[in-house]
Design an enzyme around this catalytic site. Structure first.
Site, PDB file in Angstrom:
ATOM      1  N   GLU A 124       9.929   4.254   4.678  1.00  0.00           N
ATOM      2  CA  GLU A 124      10.335   2.874   4.379  1.00  0.00           C
ATOM      3  C   GLU A 124      10.987   2.222   5.593  1.00  0.00           C
ATOM      4  O   GLU A 124      10.785   1.043   5.873  1.00  0.00           O
ATOM      5  CB  GLU A 124      11.306   2.832   3.181  1.00  0.00           C
ATOM      6  N   ASP A 270      -1.954   5.951  -0.351  1.00  0.00           N
ATOM      7  CA  ASP A 270      -2.525   4.683   0.100  1.00  0.00           C
ATOM      8  C   ASP A 270      -2.458   4.396   1.602  1.00  0.00           C
ATOM      9  O   ASP A 270      -3.476   4.308   2.292  1.00  0.00           O
ATOM     10  CB  ASP A 270      -1.901   3.519  -0.692  1.00  0.00           C
ATOM     11  N   GLU A 363       2.423  -0.659 -13.250  1.00  0.00           N
ATOM     12  CA  GLU A 363       2.291   0.397 -12.241  1.00  0.00           C
ATOM     13  C   GLU A 363       1.112   1.317 -12.575  1.00  0.00           C
ATOM     14  O   GLU A 363       0.434   1.807 -11.694  1.00  0.00           O
ATOM     15  CB  GLU A 363       3.584   1.204 -12.142  1.00  0.00           C
ATOM     16  N   GLU A 384      -0.229  -5.961  -3.638  1.00  0.00           N
ATOM     17  CA  GLU A 384      -1.539  -5.429  -3.230  1.00  0.00           C
ATOM     18  C   GLU A 384      -2.740  -6.290  -3.639  1.00  0.00           C
ATOM     19  O   GLU A 384      -3.696  -6.432  -2.874  1.00  0.00           O
ATOM     20  CB  GLU A 384      -1.713  -3.987  -3.736  1.00  0.00           C
ATOM     21  N   THR A 467       1.536  -1.904   7.011  1.00  0.00           N
ATOM     22  CA  THR A 467       1.399  -1.789   5.555  1.00  0.00           C
ATOM     23  C   THR A 467       2.462  -2.563   4.786  1.00  0.00           C
ATOM     24  O   THR A 467       2.385  -2.701   3.577  1.00  0.00           O
ATOM     25  CB  THR A 467       1.381  -0.297   5.121  1.00  0.00           C
TER      26      THR A 467
HETATM   27  C1  DMJ Z   1       5.197  -1.807   0.351  1.00  0.00           C
HETATM   28  O1  DMJ Z   1       6.379  -1.279   0.807  1.00  0.00           O
HETATM   29  C2  DMJ Z   1       4.031  -1.392   1.189  1.00  0.00           C
HETATM   30  O2  DMJ Z   1       2.948  -2.202   0.908  1.00  0.00           O
HETATM   31  C3  DMJ Z   1       3.652   0.049   0.958  1.00  0.00           C
HETATM   32  O3  DMJ Z   1       2.528   0.417   1.680  1.00  0.00           O
HETATM   33  C4  DMJ Z   1       3.390   0.281  -0.496  1.00  0.00           C
HETATM   34  N1  DMJ Z   1       4.449  -0.178  -1.327  1.00  0.00           N
HETATM   35  C5  DMJ Z   1       5.049  -1.464  -1.087  1.00  0.00           C
HETATM   36  C6  DMJ Z   1       4.432  -2.605  -1.846  1.00  0.00           C
HETATM   37  O4  DMJ Z   1       3.961  -2.330  -3.072  1.00  0.00           O
END
Ligand code: DMJ
Length: 522
Positions: A124, A270, A363, A384, A467
């Site tokens: 994170e 992912d 979710e 997403e 991401t």
């Molecule tokens: C974000 O922190 C990023 O997109 C991560 O790759 C996945 N989770 C969250 C959003 O859902």
């Protein structure tokens, strides 16, 4: 082939539920086009949502990490390090909040320091903070962009790049393991603390190629090893793939054993997959691309069912969870990046059908039962689906994706509070949750804004988003990359000739193929 009645019943349920969801999403989407003025009005509405949220965060929560959108107070989550501000910097720049962008940079330069005894998530911290600082640095430095900050330059000591580098070097001790796969948590002052868990998620361990790669290229003297460190981690994860070519969800950092053996494309996996593709686009990393394509082949073979992707056991390849999970929503966007617009369109339509049912996505959604999965009933404002709609629209210019955007805006409107937007603890009962993660500002609203801002200056340049939605320019002279020119000239796939009608028809899944696949499942 004759099936026992019980199995036949299960198979029929599978087929009916999967097809019903596809049909629902097909019916739900009217054939509309959208003129530029209407799209622009949605862009302005999304900009207004951002400004409502950001200004209240600054007023009521800053410098805490996040604003609680119902009680309207601040709290610390992933840091503390004024997370929502750092995660929002480049959105401010793209939405034209120039003064706030510059004030934010000033605050970070003067007040955010990472030499602190706090234990943080390696993943994170990398995607939100290192990525956020890098993107803000690159946007502020570029003289050819409207968000250029004249007083901000590389000679400032320290600048945002120095801050990002300092932080990444503090994350680096986590990678000191027998496999090169990092621990999930690290203390920014002391490194990995005794007793730290030796199990980490695949995405958590394999999402560093972009940030560490940029740092190594921009600061080779100080960060030369970072890119190799990230690469070793990704290669190592890849090396532990099963005989079927599948990677699991959680892994032991010492042995490389899969401790959670569900292979999937969503939660837990992912962004590992995402970064293999993006490292290729950004750095012409063909090794990363080859790893992705190898894994992709197995994903196609074992996980791809109709428009859905179901988790499967890494060793047996059999479906373990016939679920859509909300983090899978990035996948159509990734397929679009690869130029696979037909598959991307079909999957985006199926996922969008889930949004249409609830005005949000839970979710977890059980595709076979056609119901929300218990324990996975919430919607924490995730981005997403918006992200994929954005990529698909940029690749096809098909207004169906703007129409999807309208559905996302409509869903979000219902979540507005006096000071922000709240999460849902349950998409069916509409039970509220007093949480607004920073990705709502860095991703959800940004992708929606860029989707509707069809003639934004941003689209005149080439970018790769990390991401967490932080854009990194792909201009190679700027990155001082030494990759060969042929690869560096990667062009985003486009299919401008594709019409709305074409995309409607690609959503028609081949029934016979689907029935065969589903019958073989159990
Ligand atoms: C974000 O922190 C990023 O997109 C991560 O790759 C996945 N989770 C969250 C959003 O859902």
């Amino acid at each position: 082939m004759r099936l026992p009645p019980r199995l036949l019943g299960i198979a029929v349920c599978w087929v009916v539920a999967a097809l019903a969801a596809v049909a629902d999403s097909a019916e739900a989407l009217p054939l509309l086009s959208m003129n530029a003025t209407v799209a622009q009005s949605f862009a302005l509405e999304v900009r207004g949502m951002f400004s409502h949220t950001f200004s209240n965060y600054m007023r009521l929560a800053f410098p805490r990490d996040e604003l609680r959108p119902i009680s309207c107070v601040g709290h610390d989550s992933w840091g503390p390090y004024a997370l929502t501000l750092i995660d929002s910097l480049d959105t401010l720049a793209l939405m034209g909040f120039q003064q706030e962008f510059e004030n934010g940079i000033r605050y970070v330069l003067e007040n955010v320091h990472f030499n602190r005894p706090i234990t943080v998530s390696v993943f994170e911290t990398n995607i939100r903070v290192v990525g956020g600082l890098l993107s803000a640095h690159l946007l502020a430095s570029r003289q050819d962009l409207p968000c250029h900050v004249p007083w901000y330059n590389a000679s400032l000591q320290p600048n945002l790049l120095d801050k990002a580098l300092d932080l990444a070097l503090r994350l680096a001790p986590a990678f000191d393991t027998a496999t090169g796969i990092p621990f999930g948590m690290v203390n920014l002052r002391s490194g990995v603390l005794p007793g730290e868990s030796r199990v980490t998620s695949t995405a958590g361990a394999g999402t560093f190629l972009i940030e560490f790669g940029i740092l190594s290229r921009l600061r080779p003297e100080a960060a030369a090893n970072l890119e190799a460190t990230a690469k070793t981690a990704s290669r190592s994860i890849f090396g532990f793939r099963s005989r079927l070519g599948l990677i699991g969800n959680h892994i032991n950092v010492d042995s490389g054993d899969w401790t959670l053996k569900d292979a999937g494309i969503g939660a837990g996996t992912d962004s590992f997959l995402e970064y293999l593709v993006k490292a290729y686009i950004l750095f012409a990393d063909t090794d990363a691309y080859d790893m992705f394509m190898t894994l992709f082949e197995s994903i196609e073979r074992h996980l791809h069912k109709g428009p859905w992707y179901f988790d499967a056991n890494v060793d047996a390849g059999t479906t373990t969870w016939p679920l859509f999970n909300s983090l899978q929503g990035f996948w159509p966007g990734l397929l679009a990046m690869l130029g696979r617009f037909d598959e991307a369109a079909a999957t985006q339509r199926a996922f969008h059908g889930v949004w249409r049912q609830f005005g949000a996505v839970p979710e977890g959604f059980h595709v076979v039962h056609g119901s929300v999965q218990n324990g996975q009933r919430g919607y924490p404002l995730r981005p997403e689906l918006m992200e994929s709609a954005y990529y698909l629209y940029r690749g096809t210019r098909d207004p169906i994706y703007l129409q999807m955007g309208v559905d996302y805006v409509a869903g979000l409107r219902l979540l507005r509070t006096e000071c922000g937007f709240h999460s849902l603890a349950d998409v069916e009962t509409r039970q509220k949750e007093d949480r607004m993660e920073s990705f709502f500002l860095s991703e959800t609203l940004k992708y929606l804004y860029l989707l509707f801002s069809t003639d934004h200056w941003f689209h005149d340049h080439q970018w790769v988003f990390n991401t967490e939605g932080h854009p990194i320019p792909t201009s190679y002279d700027y990155l001082e990359s030494n990759v060969d020119d042929a690869k560096a000239s990667f062009q985003w796939p486009q299919s401008p000739e594709r019409t709305l009608v074409d995309l409607m028809s690609v959503a028609d899944v081949d029934l016979s193929e689907l029935v065969d696949e589903l019958l073989l499942l159990r």
